[in-house]
Motif scaffolding. Structure first.
Motif, PDB file in Angstrom:
ATOM      1  N   ALA A 183     -45.055  10.770 -83.792  1.00  0.00           N
ATOM      2  CA  ALA A 183     -43.747  10.161 -83.510  1.00  0.00           C
ATOM      3  C   ALA A 183     -43.871   8.725 -83.009  1.00  0.00           C
ATOM      4  O   ALA A 183     -43.122   7.848 -83.430  1.00  0.00           O
ATOM      5  N   CYS A 184     -44.815   8.459 -82.121  1.00  0.00           N
ATOM      6  CA  CYS A 184     -44.908   7.101 -81.560  1.00  0.00           C
ATOM      7  C   CYS A 184     -45.248   6.085 -82.643  1.00  0.00           C
ATOM      8  O   CYS A 184     -44.866   4.921 -82.562  1.00  0.00           O
ATOM      9  N   SER A 185     -45.970   6.541 -83.658  1.00  0.00           N
ATOM     10  CA  SER A 185     -46.309   5.640 -84.764  1.00  0.00           C
ATOM     11  C   SER A 185     -45.048   5.186 -85.492  1.00  0.00           C
ATOM     12  O   SER A 185     -44.938   4.045 -85.908  1.00  0.00           O
ATOM     13  N   ARG A 186     -44.106   6.101 -85.616  1.00  0.00           N
ATOM     14  CA  ARG A 186     -42.856   5.752 -86.301  1.00  0.00           C
ATOM     15  C   ARG A 186     -42.018   4.800 -85.458  1.00  0.00           C
ATOM     16  O   ARG A 186     -41.235   4.005 -85.977  1.00  0.00           O
ATOM     17  N   VAL A 187     -42.169   4.925 -84.132  1.00  0.00           N
ATOM     18  CA  VAL A 187     -41.364   4.112 -83.231  1.00  0.00           C
ATOM     19  C   VAL A 187     -41.898   2.674 -83.161  1.00  0.00           C
ATOM     20  O   VAL A 187     -41.150   1.730 -82.949  1.00  0.00           O
ATOM     21  N   CYS A 188     -43.194   2.510 -83.345  1.00  0.00           N
ATOM     22  CA  CYS A 188     -43.825   1.195 -83.182  1.00  0.00           C
ATOM     23  C   CYS A 188     -43.231   0.178 -84.153  1.00  0.00           C
ATOM     24  O   CYS A 188     -43.303   0.360 -85.365  1.00  0.00           O
ATOM     25  N   PRO A 189     -42.631  -0.903 -83.645  1.00  0.00           N
ATOM     26  CA  PRO A 189     -42.001  -1.872 -84.542  1.00  0.00           C
ATOM     27  C   PRO A 189     -43.003  -2.682 -85.365  1.00  0.00           C
ATOM     28  O   PRO A 189     -42.635  -3.301 -86.350  1.00  0.00           O
ATOM     29  N   GLU A 190     -44.263  -2.669 -84.966  1.00  0.00           N
ATOM     30  CA  GLU A 190     -45.260  -3.482 -85.677  1.00  0.00           C
ATOM     31  C   GLU A 190     -46.203  -2.642 -86.546  1.00  0.00           C
ATOM     32  O   GLU A 190     -47.185  -3.149 -87.076  1.00  0.00           O
ATOM     33  N   HIS A 191     -45.945  -1.347 -86.643  1.00  0.00           N
ATOM     34  CA  HIS A 191     -46.839  -0.449 -87.388  1.00  0.00           C
ATOM     35  C   HIS A 191     -48.273  -0.573 -86.882  1.00  0.00           C
ATOM     36  O   HIS A 191     -49.220  -0.596 -87.670  1.00  0.00           O
ATOM     37  N   ALA A 192     -48.413  -0.690 -85.584  1.00  0.00           N
ATOM     38  CA  ALA A 192     -49.738  -0.887 -84.995  1.00  0.00           C
ATOM     39  C   ALA A 192     -50.378   0.433 -84.580  1.00  0.00           C
ATOM     40  O   ALA A 192     -51.558   0.461 -84.258  1.00  0.00           O
ATOM     41  N   ILE A 193     -49.610   1.514 -84.583  1.00  0.00           N
ATOM     42  CA  ILE A 193     -50.156   2.787 -84.104  1.00  0.00           C
ATOM     43  C   ILE A 193     -50.547   3.653 -85.296  1.00  0.00           C
ATOM     44  O   ILE A 193     -49.727   3.927 -86.172  1.00  0.00           O
ATOM     45  N   MET A 194     -51.802   4.062 -85.298  1.00  0.00           N
ATOM     46  CA  MET A 194     -52.314   4.857 -86.417  1.00  0.00           C
ATOM     47  C   MET A 194     -52.699   6.256 -85.945  1.00  0.00           C
ATOM     48  O   MET A 194     -53.213   6.419 -84.836  1.00  0.00           O
ATOM     49  N   PHE A 195     -52.470   7.227 -86.807  1.00  0.00           N
ATOM     50  CA  PHE A 195     -53.064   8.551 -86.634  1.00  0.00           C
ATOM     51  C   PHE A 195     -53.946   8.753 -87.865  1.00  0.00           C
ATOM     52  O   PHE A 195     -53.439   9.075 -88.945  1.00  0.00           O
ATOM     53  N   PRO A 196     -55.237   8.545 -87.701  1.00  0.00           N
ATOM     54  CA  PRO A 196     -56.112   8.457 -88.876  1.00  0.00           C
ATOM     55  C   PRO A 196     -56.098   9.690 -89.772  1.00  0.00           C
ATOM     56  O   PRO A 196     -56.392   9.583 -90.958  1.00  0.00           O
ATOM     57  N   GLU A 197     -55.733  10.843 -89.225  1.00  0.00           N
ATOM     58  CA  GLU A 197     -55.751  12.060 -90.037  1.00  0.00           C
ATOM     59  C   GLU A 197     -54.371  12.439 -90.555  1.00  0.00           C
ATOM     60  O   GLU A 197     -54.193  13.519 -91.112  1.00  0.00           O
ATOM     61  N   HIS A 198     -53.380  11.600 -90.361  1.00  0.00           N
ATOM     62  CA  HIS A 198     -52.045  11.931 -90.852  1.00  0.00           C
ATOM     63  C   HIS A 198     -51.985  11.740 -92.360  1.00  0.00           C
ATOM     64  O   HIS A 198     -52.643  10.874 -92.908  1.00  0.00           O
ATOM     65  N   LYS A 199     -51.171  12.578 -93.029  1.00  0.00           N
ATOM     66  CA  LYS A 199     -51.158  12.539 -94.496  1.00  0.00           C
ATOM     67  C   LYS A 199     -50.461  11.294 -95.063  1.00  0.00           C
ATOM     68  O   LYS A 199     -50.696  10.902 -96.192  1.00  0.00           O
ATOM     69  N   THR A 200     -49.582  10.682 -94.273  1.00  0.00           N
ATOM     70  CA  THR A 200     -48.880   9.497 -94.755  1.00  0.00           C
ATOM     71  C   THR A 200     -49.764   8.265 -94.592  1.00  0.00           C
ATOM     72  O   THR A 200     -50.153   7.937 -93.478  1.00  0.00           O
ATOM     73  N   PRO A 201     -50.094   7.596 -95.700  1.00  0.00           N
ATOM     74  CA  PRO A 201     -51.033   6.470 -95.609  1.00  0.00           C
ATOM     75  C   PRO A 201     -50.635   5.413 -94.572  1.00  0.00           C
ATOM     76  O   PRO A 201     -51.480   4.906 -93.839  1.00  0.00           O
ATOM     77  N   ALA A 202     -49.337   5.103 -94.519  1.00  0.00           N
ATOM     78  CA  ALA A 202     -48.907   4.044 -93.596  1.00  0.00           C
ATOM     79  C   ALA A 202     -49.200   4.432 -92.147  1.00  0.00           C
ATOM     80  O   ALA A 202     -49.460   3.585 -91.303  1.00  0.00           O
ATOM     81  N   ILE A 203     -49.142   5.718 -91.851  1.00  0.00           N
ATOM     82  CA  ILE A 203     -49.410   6.184 -90.490  1.00  0.00           C
ATOM     83  C   ILE A 203     -50.918   6.321 -90.263  1.00  0.00           C
ATOM     84  O   ILE A 203     -51.422   6.111 -89.161  1.00  0.00           O
ATOM     85  N   ALA A 204     -51.643   6.615 -91.321  1.00  0.00           N
ATOM     86  CA  ALA A 204     -53.089   6.824 -91.182  1.00  0.00           C
ATOM     87  C   ALA A 204     -53.873   5.518 -91.142  1.00  0.00           C
ATOM     88  O   ALA A 204     -55.081   5.530 -90.934  1.00  0.00           O
ATOM     89  N   GLY A 205     -53.186   4.379 -91.358  1.00  0.00           N
ATOM     90  CA  GLY A 205     -53.878   3.099 -91.241  1.00  0.00           C
ATOM     91  C   GLY A 205     -54.129   2.391 -92.556  1.00  0.00           C
ATOM     92  O   GLY A 205     -54.979   1.509 -92.633  1.00  0.00           O
ATOM     93  N   ALA A 206     -53.364   2.768 -93.595  1.00  0.00           N
ATOM     94  CA  ALA A 206     -53.503   2.060 -94.864  1.00  0.00           C
ATOM     95  C   ALA A 206     -53.184   0.584 -94.649  1.00  0.00           C
ATOM     96  O   ALA A 206     -52.360   0.241 -93.817  1.00  0.00           O
ATOM     97  N   PRO A 207     -53.854  -0.293 -95.395  1.00  0.00           N
ATOM     98  CA  PRO A 207     -53.683  -1.718 -95.141  1.00  0.00           C
ATOM     99  C   PRO A 207     -52.273  -2.220 -95.388  1.00  0.00           C
ATOM    100  O   PRO A 207     -51.811  -3.119 -94.733  1.00  0.00           O
ATOM    101  N   VAL A 208     -51.585  -1.667 -96.355  1.00  0.00           N
ATOM    102  CA  VAL A 208     -50.231  -2.121 -96.634  1.00  0.00           C
ATOM    103  C   VAL A 208     -49.310  -0.916 -96.707  1.00  0.00           C
ATOM    104  O   VAL A 208     -49.741   0.198 -96.942  1.00  0.00           O
ATOM    105  N   ALA A 209     -48.024  -1.181 -96.535  1.00  0.00           N
ATOM    106  CA  ALA A 209     -47.086  -0.076 -96.450  1.00  0.00           C
ATOM    107  C   ALA A 209     -46.602   0.414 -97.801  1.00  0.00           C
ATOM    108  O   ALA A 209     -46.410   1.588 -98.016  1.00  0.00           O
ATOM    109  N   GLY A 210     -46.380  -0.501 -98.725  1.00  0.00           N
ATOM    110  CA  GLY A 210     -45.796  -0.098 -99.996  1.00  0.00           C
ATOM    111  C   GLY A 210     -46.823   0.498-100.929  1.00  0.00           C
ATOM    112  O   GLY A 210     -47.993   0.149-100.849  1.00  0.00           O
TER     113      GLY A 210
END
Lengths: 154, 332
Positions: B235-262
C-alpha cells in the motif's frame, strides 16, 4: 438541464456538456432506456491521451462487472492505460465500431465515440458541476502524476 | 591481492525453480574459471537479515562489486544501500531483448531525490537474472565490468590504491565458507526506498500504521522496522508520489522496481488517472485488510492521507502550459 462547463488544462479548454453525468475515471455517462448507462471518454481524458491507436477489452458483453474492475486497455499516441469499470452492473454492449477504427473517440468523443454500456445503478455518478469540481481539486495531483511519469522517461 | 579483484555475488532465487538454479550454476561455474574475479553465492538478498553470514560477507567487501539477482537492478541496489552496502550505481549494459537503445542511461542521476549518504568510492553493478536465459550474456557483461573497473582504478593512480588498502579491514571478506554464506533464510517482505527518487516528503511515514517507517539521525526517511511490514501489502508504494518505494517481490513491475512505469517504456501510463486512478483508495483498502487482520479497526481514508488531498504546489506554481507542452513533446 445544467449548462456546459469548461475546465482549463493549461491553454486547452476541456468542454464538459451539462446534459450528462460523469464518473471519477474521466468517463461521461448518458442514460439509455432500461437503466442502461452509456459511457465515453471526456474531452479531459482525450486531451491527455491524444490520438487513440488501439482499444482492447478484456471482458465480454454480458459480463457482470464490479466497480473499478479492470475491463480493458487503451493505447494512444501519448499514453497507455488500463481501463476500469465506472459502475457495478452488467456490461451489456461495447461500441463494436471502435474496435475496427477508434478514430471517433477523438473526432466525436461525446457522440459516436462512446465506449460501452453498463446496466446498473448510476446514482453515484457526478453531475457536470461535481465533475468540474473534481477536476479542479485533483489538478495539482494529476500534474504530479504526469510529471512523475514524464520524468521517469527522461 | 583480493582488493584488485572484482567481487561478484550471486543472489539466489527464492524457491527451487530448476531453470533458475541451472542458470545460477552455469554463471558461477563459468566465473570461477575467470582470473581476477571472486565469485560467491548467497541466498536471496531480500530474505537475508542483518545477522546472516551472507550479509556479513557482503558488508566486508570493499571494492567494486557485481550483484546478480532475480530482481530489478534498482531494487537490488537500494536494498544493499539500506543494508549499509553502499556504492555508486554502476550502469550495466545488458539490454533486455525488448529494450530501446537510449532509455537506460539517464535515469538514476536526473531525479530530484535526496540521494544516498556516506557513499564510498566504488561502484556496485546490479544485473537482473530474469533478463536472459543464456549464462554467456552475464559472463560477457561481468568481464566487461571487470575491465571497466580495472581501467577506472588505473586512472585513479597509486595514491587512492594506498588509501583503499589502509582503509580495508584485515581479513574481512575471506573467512566465510560457502555453506555458511548459503545458510537457509525465511521469507521476508518489506519496502525498499529508492533515494534517487525519494524527496523525503514523509507521506509513507504518515500512511503506514504498522511502524515500518522512521527517520534516521539526519531526519531522512528510513525503513526502520522491516519485519513489521505486512506480507503482501504494497500500500505505501501506491501512496508514494515519486514511485520511490519498491517491493521487489511484488507482481506489478512498477511496484517491484521496474525502471519505467509504462509497458512500452515510451508512453505515459495513465492508469492512475483512469481508475487504477484510485491508487489511494486501493492502498487504504489494502491497509484496512491488514489492520483488521491485526484485530485493529479499519480507518479507510481517514488517517495519513490528508496531506496529499490538500496538496499545495511546492515552491513556484507549476506551469500548466509547460506541462502540456511536455506531454506534446513526447510524440515520437
Amino acid at each position: 438541464m445544467a449548462d456546459d462547463l469548461v475546465f482549463l488544462m493549461g491553454k486547452t479548454e476541456a468542454r464538459l456538456p451539462g446534459d450528462r453525468r460523469y464518473a471519477r475515471n474521466h468517463l461521461w455517462a448518458t442514460l439509455q432506456p432500461e437503466g442502461v448507462w452509456r459511457f465515453g471518454f471526456t474531452s479531459y481524458a482525450i486531451r491527455l491521451m491524444k490520438d487513440v491507436y488501439f482499444l482492447s477489452w478484456s471482458i465480454d458483453a454480458g459480463d457482470v462487472v464490479q466497480l473499478m474492475q479492470e475491463i480493458g486497455h487503451i493505447e494512444t499516441s501519448k499514453a497507455e492505460s488500463d481501463l476500469f469499470a465506472p459502475l457495478a452492473g452488467v456490461l451489456t454492449r461495447f461500441n463494436e465500431a471502435l474496435l475496427h477504427d477508434p478514430t471517433p473517440i477523438n473526432t466525436d468523443g461525446y457522440g459516436a465515440g462512446w465506449l460501452f454500456e453498463i446496466q446498473g445503478d448510476g446514482s453515484a455518478l457526478m453531475d457536470v458541476a461535481g465533475y468540474h469540481a473534481f477536476l479542479t481539486a485533483n489538478w495539482d495531483n494529476t500534474q504530479r502524476i504526469l510529471k512523475g511519469k514524464i520524468n521517469s522517461h527522461e | 591481492m583480493s582488493r584488485t579483484k572484482l567481487t561478484v555475488v550471486l543472489s539466489q532465487a527464492q524457491g527451487k525453480n530448476p531453470a533458475k538454479r541451472a542458470l545460477e550454476e552455469s554463471i558461477t561455474a563459468a566465473l570461477l574459471l575467470e582470473n581476477g574475479i571472486d565469485v560467491s553465492i548467497v541466498p536471496s538478498l531480500y530474505d537475508m537479515d542483518a545477522n546472516h553470514t551472507g550479509r556479513l560477507y557482503l558488508e566486508g567487501v570493499r571494492g567494486d562489486m557485481v550483484v546478480l539477482s532475480w530482481m530489478y537492478p534498482r531494487a537490488t541496489f537500494w536494498m544493499l544501500d539500506r543494508a549499509g552496502i553502499k556504492g555508486h550505481y554502476g550502469e550495466n549494459q545488458i539490454a533486455k531483448p525488448t529494450d530501446e537503445d537510449d532509455e537506460e542511461t539517464a535515469e538514476p542521476e536526473q531525479s530530484k531525490g535526496i540521494g544516498a549518504v556516506n557513499v564510498p568510492d566504488r561502484k556496485i553493478y546490479c544485473l537482473d537474472l530474469r533478463d536472459h536465459s543464456d549464462h554467456r550474456v552475464y559472463l560477457d557483461e561481468v568481464k566487461r565490468i571487470a575491465a571497466e573497473c580495472a581501467a577506472a582504478r588505473a586512472s585513479k593512480g597509486p595514491l587512492l590504491q594506498l588509501g583503499l588498502m589502509s582503509a580495508e579491514p584485515p581479513a574481512s571478506a575471506k573467512t566465510f565458507r560457502p555453506e555458511e554464506l548459503l545458510a537457509p533464510t525465511g521469507r521476508r517482505w518489506y519496502p525498499v526506498i529508492d533515494y534517487s527518487r525519494c524527496t523525503n516528503c514523509m507521506e509513507c511515514l504518515d500512511f503506514c500504521l504498522f511502524g515500518v517507517y522512521g527517520v534516521d539521525s539526519l531526519d531522512r526517511i528510513v525503513v526502520e522496522n522491516q519485519d513489521s511490514c505486512k506480507k503482501g501489502c504494497p500500500a505505501c508504494s501506491r501512496v508514494c508520489p515519486e514511485h520511490a518505494i519498491m517491493f521487489p517481490e511484488h507482481k506489478t513491475p512498477a511496484i517491484a522496481g521496474a525502471p519505467v512505469a509504462g509497458p512500452s517504456g515510451l508512453k505515459i501510463d495513465l492508469t492512475k488517472l483512469f481508475g487504477g486512478g484510485d491508487a489511494l483508495a486501493l492502498a487504504a483498502a489494502e491497509r484496512d485488510t491488514e489492520l483488521v487482520k491485526d484485530g485493529r479497526a479499519a480507518v479507510g481514508l481517514s488517517v495519513g492521507i490528508p496531506k496529499r488531498q490538500a496538496s499545495k504546489p511546492q515552491g513556484p506554481k507549476d506551469d500548466l502550459d509547460k506541462l502540456m507542452d511536455e506531454l506534446d513533446a513526447l510524440e515520437i
